[in-house]
Write a protein that holds these residues in place. Structure first.
Motif, mmCIF file in Angstrom:
data_model
loop_
_atom_site.group_PDB
_atom_site.id
_atom_site.type_symbol
_atom_site.label_atom_id
_atom_site.label_comp_id
_atom_site.label_asym_id
_atom_site.label_seq_id
_atom_site.Cartn_x
_atom_site.Cartn_y
_atom_site.Cartn_z
ATOM 1 N N ASP B 173 -7.325 0.530 2.634
ATOM 2 C CA ASP B 173 -6.067 0.692 2.613
ATOM 3 C C ASP B 173 -4.958 -0.191 2.231
ATOM 4 O O ASP B 173 -3.896 0.087 1.545
ATOM 5 N N GLN B 174 -5.298 -1.582 2.210
ATOM 6 C CA GLN B 174 -4.666 -2.550 1.741
ATOM 7 C C GLN B 174 -4.603 -2.669 0.196
ATOM 8 O O GLN B 174 -3.613 -2.743 -0.332
ATOM 9 N N ARG B 175 -5.727 -2.124 -0.130
ATOM 10 C CA ARG B 175 -5.793 -2.125 -1.640
ATOM 11 C C ARG B 175 -4.809 -0.889 -2.157
ATOM 12 O O ARG B 175 -4.445 -0.884 -3.319
ATOM 13 N N ASP B 176 -5.118 0.430 -1.469
ATOM 14 C CA ASP B 176 -4.087 1.255 -1.720
ATOM 15 C C ASP B 176 -2.498 1.124 -1.841
ATOM 16 O O ASP B 176 -1.894 1.483 -2.632
ATOM 17 N N ARG B 177 -2.345 0.215 -0.798
ATOM 18 C CA ARG B 177 -1.045 -0.248 -0.803
ATOM 19 C C ARG B 177 -0.433 -1.085 -1.715
ATOM 20 O O ARG B 177 0.522 -0.895 -2.354
ATOM 21 N N HIS B 178 -1.567 -2.133 -2.042
ATOM 22 C CA HIS B 178 -1.050 -2.941 -3.124
ATOM 23 C C HIS B 178 -1.004 -2.179 -4.498
ATOM 24 O O HIS B 178 -0.207 -2.540 -5.481
#
Lengths: 153, 423
Positions: B173-178
């Motif tokens: 999720d963090q990667r997707d947000r980034h």
């Protein structure tokens, strides 16, 4: 299209000895497993036809089916949708009897085929079981060996 | 991997020869018995019993009402009845006997596809087996990899797999947000770059204008500086220098003409107005008109006084070159004018006529450094005694001073000149 072809077995039922009926159910997808590896034959008539072919190939003498308790697996109208089998069976009848006139006697031909089927069925069942693989591969490998052995001969 | 050999209704596998696999298998299996059957059929064919054409020929002859031998078979001719009856009997007999022959004929032509060398199925099966073995190899490889992964999994410490999955999900999720953020920033960056390019162009345009403005501003500043300098100079001239020049001019002028306001002289003073007009005042500050109220000597004295005062106040160390300054003067004024000019000049160069010199010889004797005589040859013979011997127009110089003369500069007496004019 099937109506265009002459099917002399239209009104004749196909019977097999009752002792083989379980085998017919097991190795036919209409009567047993739907998995083709375990039940290589889509219909019982396909196993019956296979038995006739093997018996003819091995020159087995036809058994007298009248001495067996039999069960009907299907009637001869099945061949109306499958004309090449009609021709093949009639050629087998001519080849085995050496008499052209036999083509005008459907019941006599069917008796011959039923006898060949009874003679060939044990061999086919043996082929299905002979091997470590699934029945379809056991049977295929046995037929392969059979054809190659005869070719070499 | 599975395949179907047997069903005519499931011909999912077709051999390269075009036959269904089940038909190919039957053909190969039945090859020996089919060979015997074909032999029988060929015998019939060789005997001419295949194909069966007898009945169609006879029926055709009856329909045509003409026999093969040429005899008539007309139905309305009683003489032909016995022939028609005979042919019809042949057709009926043949129909019964040819029932078998018809079946055999159809079988003969319909079974042609069964003729083969008995290896069609074998070839197809060989290909299938090769594919099966290839797939088995792939499956075995996959199985080994799977088992290796299972072993690797077993060797992992007993950790909270669910927790790790949750952590992985959070990281994803963090990667997707980034990634989303990066995409947004890249979009913004693109926009900013575009804006930067536009601003860069605008900056260059403004810099050009600024440069132009700076140049104009510098020119303006220079202009303003020059204007201020000029204004200050003008102010100084109008307020200080003008007053100095005016005062000095007045003193020199009065001294030249010998006027003493204390003793009741008519000309009391002279000044330069703020409008740069030279004004002369008489008694009671009455304004005198220089053109009307002053004689020639006073006007000449006023002019020289202004020039000398201007030179003096400007503090310029330069010679004063004056042509015939003593014209229209005589007596005291002439001598005073000459003395004052000599005293107020740093270096004085005068062009004087004989009449101007007259009466001022001792002043010149005392003050002059160098005296030469310039003669115009064109004055011969009217004013010169001797011919200078020069045809071209030029001034001739000789070393004679105001008291001596030579053949070159020797002039006729004024009385002689007047006589000649009279005559």
């Amino acid at each position: 299209m099937a109506d265009r072809y002459f099917n002399p077995f239209q009104a004749i039922d196909i019977h097999v000895p009752a002792q083989f009926h379980e085998a017919f159910s097991r190795y036919s997808q209409t009567g047993g497993s739907a998995v083709i590896d375990q039940s290589p034959f889509p219909r019982m008539v396909d196993l019956w036809f296979m038995a006739v072919c093997v018996a003819a190939r091995l020159d087995l003498e036809p058994e007298n089916i009248s001495q067996y308790e039999t069960r009907k697996i299907i009637d001869g109208s099945i061949f109306s949708s499958d004309p090449w089998r009609v021709h093949a069976l009639m050629l087998v009848a001519i080849g085995r009897t050496g008499d052209i006139q036999v083509v005008s006697e459907p019941r006599k031909m069917m008796a011959l085929f039923s006898g060949l089927a009874v003679a060939g069925l044990p061999k086919v069942l043996e082929m299905l079981k002979d091997g470590d693989a699934e029945p379809i591969w056991n049977l295929s490998d046995s037929i392969d060996n059979l054809l190659r052995r005869k070719q070499a001969a | 991997m599975t395949f179907s050999w047997w069903s005519p209704t499931r011909e999912i596998s077709r051999s390269p020869s075009g036959k269904s696999c089940s038909k190919a298998l039957a053909t190969d299996l039945l090859a020996p018995v089919l060979k015997r059957a074909f032999g029988k059929l060929e015998e019939l064919h060789d005997q001419g019993k295949i194909p069966n054409t007898t009945i169609p020929v006879l029926q055709n002859r009856l329909a045509a009402e003409l026999c093969i031998c040429g005899e008539s078979l007309a139905s309305d001719d009683p003489g032909c009845e016995h022939r028609r009856t005979h042919i019809q009997k042949l057709i009926d007999d043949s129909l019964r006997a040819d029932e078998i022959q018809e079946i055999v004929t159809e079988l003969y032509f319909g079974s042609k596809p069964f003729e083969s060398d008995g290896s069609a199925w074998l070839d197809d099966y060989k290909k299938v087996v090769e594919r099966r073995d290839g797939l088995k190899t792939l499956r075995d490889d996959a199985g080994r990899k799977f088992r290796a992964l299972e072993l690797e999994l077993d060797s992992l410490p007993d950790t909270d797999v669910q927790g790790l999955r949750e952590t992985r999900r959070q990281y994803n999720d963090q990667r997707d947000r980034h990634l989303s953020r990066r995409s947004s920033i890249e979009t913004q960056l693109h926009g900013l770059r575009t804006e930067r390019d536009q601003l860069k162009g605008e900056l260059e345009r403004l810099l050009r204008e600024q440069k132009k403005g700076a140049r104009m501003l510098a020119e303006l500043e220079v202009t303003q500086d020059v204007s201020r300098v000029l204004q200050k100079a003008y102010d100084r001239i109008t307020k200080e220098e003008l007053r100095k020049v005016s005062g000095l001019m007045n003193r020199i002028f009065l001294e030249m003409i010998g006027a003493d306001p204390e003793q009741g002289a008519i000309i009391r003073r002279a000044e330069i107005s703020s409008e740069f007009d030279i004004k002369v005042y008489g008694p009671n500050d009455r304004t005198l008109n220089p053109d009307r109220d002053l004689n020639g000597a006073s006007r000449r004295a006023l002019t020289l006084a202004f020039i000398l005062a201007l030179t003096k106040v400007s503090e310029v160390e330069a010679p004063n070159v004056i042509d015939t300054p003593l014209g229209m003067t005589s007596g005291f004024v002439k001598r005073s004018l000459l003395k004052t000019a000599i005293r107020e000049s740093a270096q004085l160069i005068l062009f004087l006529t004989h009449d101007e010199i007259a009466g001022c010889e001792e002043i010149i004797d005392e003050a002059a450094g160098t005296v030469v005589t310039l003669t115009n040859p064109a004055h011969y013979p009217r004013m010169l005694v001797n011919d200078p011997g020069v045809s071209e127009r030029k001034v001739l110089r000789c070393g004679c001073n105001h008291r001596s003369e030579c053949p070159l500069c020797q002039r006729r007496a004024d009385s002689d000149t007047q006589i000649e004019m009279a005559s």
